[in-house]
Design a protein around this motif. Structure first.
Motif, mmCIF file in Angstrom:
data_model
loop_
_atom_site.group_PDB
_atom_site.id
_atom_site.type_symbol
_atom_site.label_atom_id
_atom_site.label_comp_id
_atom_site.label_asym_id
_atom_site.label_seq_id
_atom_site.Cartn_x
_atom_site.Cartn_y
_atom_site.Cartn_z
ATOM 1 N N ALA A 1 0.246 -9.952 -5.056
ATOM 2 C CA ALA A 1 -0.054 -11.082 -4.161
ATOM 3 C C ALA A 1 0.072 -12.406 -4.908
ATOM 4 C CB ALA A 1 -1.454 -10.929 -3.569
ATOM 5 N N ARG A 2 -0.426 -12.442 -6.133
ATOM 6 C CA ARG A 2 -0.304 -13.674 -6.928
ATOM 7 C C ARG A 2 1.152 -13.964 -7.275
ATOM 8 N NH1 ARG A 2 -5.038 -11.490 -8.990
ATOM 9 N NH2 ARG A 2 -4.068 -10.682 -10.874
ATOM 10 N N LEU A 3 1.900 -12.925 -7.633
ATOM 11 C CA LEU A 3 3.324 -13.112 -7.941
ATOM 12 C C LEU A 3 4.095 -13.570 -6.703
ATOM 13 C CD1 LEU A 3 4.095 -10.047 -10.237
ATOM 14 C CD2 LEU A 3 4.106 -12.458 -10.884
ATOM 15 N N SER A 4 3.771 -13.004 -5.554
ATOM 16 C CA SER A 4 4.455 -13.366 -4.318
ATOM 17 C C SER A 4 4.243 -14.830 -3.968
ATOM 18 C CB SER A 4 3.961 -12.490 -3.161
ATOM 19 O OG SER A 4 4.312 -11.151 -3.385
ATOM 20 N N ALA A 5 3.086 -15.365 -4.354
ATOM 21 C CA ALA A 5 2.787 -16.768 -4.066
ATOM 22 C C ALA A 5 3.559 -17.720 -4.974
ATOM 23 C CB ALA A 5 1.286 -17.015 -4.205
ATOM 24 N N THR A 6 3.998 -17.233 -6.133
ATOM 25 C CA THR A 6 4.643 -18.136 -7.097
ATOM 26 C C THR A 6 6.105 -17.801 -7.406
ATOM 27 O OG1 THR A 6 3.800 -16.831 -8.946
ATOM 28 C CG2 THR A 6 2.449 -18.699 -8.229
ATOM 29 N N VAL A 7 6.504 -16.557 -7.230
ATOM 30 C CA VAL A 7 7.866 -16.127 -7.578
ATOM 31 C C VAL A 7 8.646 -15.806 -6.306
ATOM 32 C CG1 VAL A 7 9.255 -14.438 -8.835
ATOM 33 C CG2 VAL A 7 7.056 -15.174 -9.767
ATOM 34 N N PRO A 8 9.692 -16.584 -6.010
ATOM 35 C CA PRO A 8 10.479 -16.300 -4.811
ATOM 36 C C PRO A 8 11.078 -14.893 -4.841
ATOM 37 C CG PRO A 8 11.081 -18.432 -5.748
ATOM 38 C CD PRO A 8 10.182 -17.751 -6.741
ATOM 39 N N GLY A 9 10.949 -14.183 -3.742
ATOM 40 C CA GLY A 9 11.510 -12.840 -3.638
ATOM 41 C C GLY A 9 10.618 -11.729 -4.141
ATOM 42 N N ALA A 10 9.553 -12.067 -4.854
ATOM 43 C CA ALA A 10 8.673 -11.027 -5.393
ATOM 44 C C ALA A 10 8.053 -10.186 -4.285
ATOM 45 C CB ALA A 10 7.585 -11.646 -6.261
ATOM 46 N N GLU A 11 7.752 -10.821 -3.160
ATOM 47 C CA GLU A 11 7.134 -10.086 -2.062
ATOM 48 C C GLU A 11 8.073 -9.020 -1.498
ATOM 49 O OE1 GLU A 11 4.649 -10.765 2.059
ATOM 50 O OE2 GLU A 11 5.561 -12.483 1.089
ATOM 51 N N LEU A 12 9.366 -9.281 -1.515
ATOM 52 C CA LEU A 12 10.327 -8.291 -1.018
ATOM 53 C C LEU A 12 10.378 -7.053 -1.903
ATOM 54 C CD1 LEU A 12 13.258 -10.634 0.035
ATOM 55 C CD2 LEU A 12 11.649 -9.439 1.532
ATOM 56 N N VAL A 13 10.093 -7.229 -3.180
ATOM 57 C CA VAL A 13 10.157 -6.106 -4.121
ATOM 58 C C VAL A 13 8.794 -5.430 -4.274
ATOM 59 C CG1 VAL A 13 10.665 -5.444 -6.497
ATOM 60 C CG2 VAL A 13 12.060 -7.174 -5.369
ATOM 61 N N LEU A 14 7.735 -6.227 -4.429
ATOM 62 C CA LEU A 14 6.414 -5.683 -4.732
ATOM 63 C C LEU A 14 5.441 -5.691 -3.566
ATOM 64 C CD1 LEU A 14 5.839 -7.336 -8.228
ATOM 65 C CD2 LEU A 14 6.544 -4.987 -7.739
ATOM 66 N N GLY A 15 5.792 -6.379 -2.482
ATOM 67 C CA GLY A 15 4.838 -6.524 -1.397
ATOM 68 C C GLY A 15 3.723 -7.454 -1.833
ATOM 69 N N SER A 16 2.664 -7.497 -1.045
ATOM 70 C CA SER A 16 1.557 -8.371 -1.431
ATOM 71 C C SER A 16 0.200 -7.755 -1.136
ATOM 72 C CB SER A 16 1.677 -9.731 -0.733
ATOM 73 O OG SER A 16 1.630 -9.558 0.667
ATOM 74 N N THR A 17 0.110 -6.970 -0.076
ATOM 75 C CA THR A 17 -1.178 -6.446 0.362
ATOM 76 C C THR A 17 -1.073 -4.945 0.605
ATOM 77 O OG1 THR A 17 -1.513 -8.542 1.504
ATOM 78 C CG2 THR A 17 -3.013 -6.757 2.063
ATOM 79 N N PHE A 18 -2.019 -4.200 0.107
ATOM 80 C CA PHE A 18 -2.047 -2.752 0.313
ATOM 81 C C PHE A 18 -2.267 -2.435 1.784
ATOM 82 C CE2 PHE A 18 -4.365 1.195 0.895
ATOM 83 C CZ PHE A 18 -3.545 2.086 0.248
ATOM 84 N N GLN A 19 -1.457 -1.508 2.314
ATOM 85 C CA GLN A 19 -1.647 -0.985 3.660
ATOM 86 C C GLN A 19 -1.380 0.511 3.611
ATOM 87 O OE1 GLN A 19 1.049 -3.293 6.100
ATOM 88 N NE2 GLN A 19 -0.607 -4.692 6.658
ATOM 89 N N ALA A 20 -2.344 1.287 4.027
ATOM 90 C CA ALA A 20 -2.211 2.738 3.974
ATOM 91 C C ALA A 20 -1.044 3.229 4.828
ATOM 92 C CB ALA A 20 -3.510 3.398 4.418
ATOM 93 N N THR A 21 -0.751 2.543 5.929
ATOM 94 C CA THR A 21 0.363 2.980 6.781
ATOM 95 C C THR A 21 1.709 2.867 6.064
ATOM 96 O OG1 THR A 21 0.477 0.780 7.770
ATOM 97 C CG2 THR A 21 -0.780 2.456 8.971
ATOM 98 N N ASP A 22 1.781 1.990 5.060
ATOM 99 C CA ASP A 22 3.015 1.891 4.275
ATOM 100 C C ASP A 22 3.320 3.214 3.582
ATOM 101 O OD1 ASP A 22 3.080 -0.724 5.088
ATOM 102 O OD2 ASP A 22 2.725 -1.581 3.091
ATOM 103 N N LEU A 23 2.293 3.922 3.166
ATOM 104 C CA LEU A 23 2.494 5.204 2.483
ATOM 105 C C LEU A 23 3.179 6.209 3.417
ATOM 106 C CD1 LEU A 23 -0.930 5.434 0.624
ATOM 107 C CD2 LEU A 23 1.285 4.747 -0.325
ATOM 108 N N LEU A 24 2.790 6.186 4.694
ATOM 109 C CA LEU A 24 3.440 7.063 5.670
ATOM 110 C C LEU A 24 4.904 6.664 5.861
ATOM 111 C CD1 LEU A 24 3.394 9.293 7.809
ATOM 112 C CD2 LEU A 24 2.559 7.579 9.442
ATOM 113 N N ALA A 25 5.153 5.364 5.957
ATOM 114 C CA ALA A 25 6.539 4.886 6.110
ATOM 115 C C ALA A 25 7.382 5.292 4.908
ATOM 116 C CB ALA A 25 6.551 3.364 6.286
ATOM 117 N N TYR A 26 6.824 5.181 3.712
ATOM 118 C CA TYR A 26 7.550 5.591 2.509
ATOM 119 C C TYR A 26 7.870 7.079 2.548
ATOM 120 C CZ TYR A 26 5.916 1.110 0.590
ATOM 121 O OH TYR A 26 5.643 -0.206 0.382
#
Length: 147
Positions: free
Chosen positions: A84-109
């Protein structure tokens, strides 16, 4: 490097680029829960494809499991707050690392990794059939020519 490895890596590279393009399109165009789920599933597909590029001869199930493990590790890493901190400062970081944990993401993966693994199994099975001399062309059922 064998012809098989070069050819497989080239095909996988095309699949990776197509997956990235599709994922970015879904991320930008599709909203809501369904769009997020599909984007996350495509993230897992990409991870499986990248693992296959690195280890083109590894068994499909192992490639899928490693790709899924990477996705799960990234999702669990989000619990630390660092992404989340990286996503706020590094462009594109959110696309690679995301920002917030969501359990439903595990199902999608899991869905994305399973689909990518199944596709790899089917592609390999078809390739193995054709390399053993099996007739895989549309005219495979045609009678042999008379000489």
């Amino acid at each position: 490097m064998s012809t098989f490895t070069r050819r497989r890596r080239a095909i996988l590279l095309v699949a990776a680029v197509a997956t990235i393009a599709t994922g970015l399109a879904v991320h930008g165009l599709a909203g809501g829960w369904a769009g997020g789920f599909v984007a996350d599933a495509l993230y897992a597909v990409l991870m499986v494809v990248l693992v296959a590029i690195v280890a083109p001869r590894a068994p499909s199930v192992a490639v899928g499991a490693i790709g899924l493990a990477v996705c799960v590790a990234v999702e669990l890493f989000q619990l630390t707050g660092v992404p989340a901190r990286l996503s706020a400062t590094v462009p594109g970081a959110e696309l690679v690392l995301g920002s917030t944990f969501q359990a439903t993401d595990l199902l999608a993966y899991a869905v994305g990794a399973a689909v990518a693994t199944l596709a790899d199994v089917l592609v390999r099975r078809r390739a193995a059939g054709s390399s053993r001399g099996a007739r895989t062309t549309p005219s495979a059922d045609a009678p042999e020519p008379r000489l």
